[in-house]
Design a protein around this motif. Sequence first.
Motif, short mmCIF file in Angstrom:
data_model
loop_
_atom_site.label_atom_id
_atom_site.label_comp_id
_atom_site.label_asym_id
_atom_site.label_seq_id
_atom_site.Cartn_x
_atom_site.Cartn_y
_atom_site.Cartn_z
N ASP A 1 41.69 53.39 46.01
CA ASP A 1 42.64 53.56 46.97
C ASP A 1 42.37 55.09 47.61
O ASP A 1 42.40 55.23 48.74
N ARG A 2 42.04 55.98 46.75
CA ARG A 2 41.80 57.34 47.15
C ARG A 2 40.47 57.34 48.08
O ARG A 2 40.19 58.32 49.03
N LEU A 3 39.56 56.45 47.67
CA LEU A 3 38.11 56.51 48.42
C LEU A 3 38.28 55.37 49.61
O LEU A 3 37.35 55.12 50.27
N GLY A 4 39.65 54.93 49.80
CA GLY A 4 39.71 54.06 51.13
C GLY A 4 39.64 52.76 50.94
O GLY A 4 39.42 51.87 52.12
N TYR A 5 39.55 52.16 49.83
CA TYR A 5 39.40 50.66 49.94
C TYR A 5 40.65 49.94 49.68
O TYR A 5 41.84 50.78 49.73
N PRO A 6 40.83 48.76 50.46
CA PRO A 6 42.29 48.17 50.67
C PRO A 6 42.87 47.68 49.43
O PRO A 6 42.35 47.48 48.39
N GLU A 7 44.21 48.06 49.69
CA GLU A 7 45.22 47.56 48.71
C GLU A 7 44.95 46.22 48.11
O GLU A 7 45.27 45.80 46.77
N ASP A 8 44.90 45.32 49.20
CA ASP A 8 44.88 43.89 48.90
C ASP A 8 43.31 43.40 48.62
O ASP A 8 43.01 42.42 48.62
N MET A 9 42.44 44.30 48.06
CA MET A 9 40.99 44.09 47.71
C MET A 9 41.04 43.12 46.54
O MET A 9 41.76 43.40 45.55
N ASP A 10 40.16 41.95 46.41
CA ASP A 10 40.19 41.17 45.28
C ASP A 10 39.38 41.77 44.38
O ASP A 10 37.83 41.88 44.46
N MET A 11 39.82 42.08 43.23
CA MET A 11 39.08 42.81 42.28
C MET A 11 38.24 41.94 41.38
O MET A 11 37.36 42.27 40.40
N GLU A 12 38.65 40.43 41.50
CA GLU A 12 37.76 39.49 40.82
C GLU A 12 36.56 38.90 41.44
O GLU A 12 35.93 38.26 41.08
N ASP A 13 36.37 39.54 42.77
CA ASP A 13 35.51 38.88 43.65
C ASP A 13 34.18 39.47 43.09
O ASP A 13 34.08 40.80 43.62
N PRO A 14 33.07 38.77 42.86
CA PRO A 14 31.85 39.56 42.41
C PRO A 14 31.18 40.36 43.60
O PRO A 14 30.25 40.97 43.32
N ALA A 15 31.56 39.76 44.79
CA ALA A 15 30.59 40.46 45.81
C ALA A 15 31.39 41.99 46.24
O ALA A 15 30.79 42.63 46.69
N SER A 16 32.55 42.24 45.70
CA SER A 16 33.31 43.50 46.01
C SER A 16 32.90 44.48 44.57
O SER A 16 32.99 45.51 44.79
N VAL A 17 33.51 43.58 43.42
CA VAL A 17 33.38 44.62 42.15
C VAL A 17 32.48 43.86 41.26
O VAL A 17 32.68 42.54 40.79
N HIS A 18 31.58 44.47 40.51
CA HIS A 18 30.49 44.00 39.46
C HIS A 18 31.45 44.51 38.09
O HIS A 18 31.38 45.89 37.78
N TRP A 19 31.72 43.81 37.25
CA TRP A 19 32.17 44.17 36.06
C TRP A 19 31.10 44.10 34.93
O TRP A 19 30.54 43.04 34.93
N ARG A 20 30.96 45.21 34.19
CA ARG A 20 30.00 45.14 33.20
C ARG A 20 30.59 45.29 31.81
O ARG A 20 31.47 46.20 31.72
N GLY A 21 30.00 44.75 30.81
CA GLY A 21 30.91 44.97 29.43
C GLY A 21 32.27 44.40 29.43
O GLY A 21 32.99 45.06 28.54
#
Length: 480
Positions: A41-61
Amino acid sequence: MSIHPWVTVEPPDSRGLRNISIGGKTVGSAWSFRELRKILDRLGYPEDMDMEDPASVHWRGGDSETWPDRPWRRRAIIALMVAGLLVSAVLHLLIGWPDVLGALTFAQRIVGALFILLGALQGVAAVAALDYWGRRQFSLSGSIILIGALIALATDSLLVFLWLQEKEYTHYLLAFVPLWFWSVWALYLIVREKPWNEIPHPSRFAAGAAAPALLTAVGLVYSTMYQPTSAPIHFALRAEFGEPQKDSGLPFVYIPLKLYAKNDGGIPVYIINDNYTVHGTTVKYSEKGDWLEQWKTDTEEAEVYAREDRKDVISSGHFYGPGSWLESGEEYSKETVVRLPKNSEYDSIDVELQFDFMRKDRGKIDTSKFAVPRRSWSKNEEGYYCPPEACGAYLVYSGRVRHNNNLVNVTRGRRYVTAFWAPDVAPTVFISSFDFKRKEEGERIDEAEMEREKVRYGHQLAFFKTEIPLAGLLSRSSGS
C-alpha cells in the motif's frame, strides 16, 4: 490502470521473516501477510490487488499462508536478552565505578575502568539485540550480542567463584547468580545462530573481542596479588625522654617525652589504634645472684641479681589517634610531659609505643564514623554499652571497612573494623563481620574470621620500647 512491477516474496528465514523485492530490489520485509499489505500500500499498489495471481506476486518457499513467525516467542527473547544485558551492564558499572573513583593504585583504577568499558559494551549489545531479533539491518549485531553474553558469563562466573569461597549473603547475590544462568542461556541461543558467519574476518573479530577480557584478567591479578605483595610496609618509631625539670613549689619532677613515627614504606596506611604507655618499675635485688630462674614465669627477660617486683602505669594515651592516616613518607611527632614525685621509688621508667595500622591499598575505612569514640560504660551508647563490672571501661572505635577491589565487596557481607582502647590495657583491634549496632544476644566475634580478615585488609603492628634508669635521668634534672 498503471502497471506495477512484479512482487517477489522470499522464503521465511529462521525467525519467520520474509524479504520482499520488486523488480529485483529489496523494498522491505514482513512478519505477516498484514505487514506485506502495508508495504505494498505504501508503494502505491491497489488495495484490491489479487495476491494469489502469479502475474502480480511470486511466492517463493511457501504461499500467502506461510508465515511461521511466532511474535510472542520473538518478543520474549528480545525482552529477556535486553533485560539481561542491561542488568549485567549495571552490575559492571557498580563494580567498576567505586574503583575508578577511590582505588589507591593505578592498576586498580584501570581494572575499574575496564569494568565500566565492559558494561558499556553490554549496553551496546542490548541495543543490538533489538536489531538482531528484529529486521537485522546491521551485520555485526549478532556478534556484538555474542561478546555481551561472553562478558556476562565470564564476570558472573568469577563472582560466583569468589562468593563460593565464604558463601555469605549479599544483595548482589540476587543479581549475579540469576545472571550466570541467564548468560548460559543467552550464549547457547546466540551461538546456535552462528553470527560470526556474517562478518568478513571472524578470527580478527574474535581476537578483538578477547582483548578486554584478557586486560581485565591481567589487571585484576596485578591489583589483587602482585602489587599489594610487592609494595613494602615499614614504620620507623622512636621515643625518648628529655631532661627532667623540677618545680620548687611542688614535690614533682617533669620529664619531657618525645614520640615520633614515620611511614617509611611505599603504601599509605590507616591508623586503626595507637597507644603510648609509660611504666614505672621497682626491682628487688639479690647479692647471691640466684634469680635467673624467673624466666619460668617471665619469658621476656631474666637477670641473675635483679627481679622485677612491681610495674605501674604512670602515663598512657593516644599518639596520633584512630581514624587518622599517614601517607608514604609522612612523619608525625608529639611531645608530652611525664610527672613523677621527687621521691619516687621507681628504679626505672620505660615507654612503649604501639601502632595498629591497615594498608590503604587493601581497604578503605569510613573514618567519619570510625574516628568518633564510643564510651563502653555509657548506657547512651547504643550497641556499645557493656556494664563496667563485666567488661571494664573502654573507648570503642568502630566503622565500616570496604575492600579496595570492589569484586570482593560485592561477593562478601559487610565488614567492620573495631578498636578498643583503655589506659591500663593493651590496645585491641578486630576486623570482622561483627556489627556492634546489630549484634544479637550471645553473638561473639569469630576468631578465625578475624585473623583471616586482618590478613586480607593488610593489618599490621608496629612496636617500640625503650627503658632508662630513673636515678640517672633525675641526676640530669635542672631547677631548684
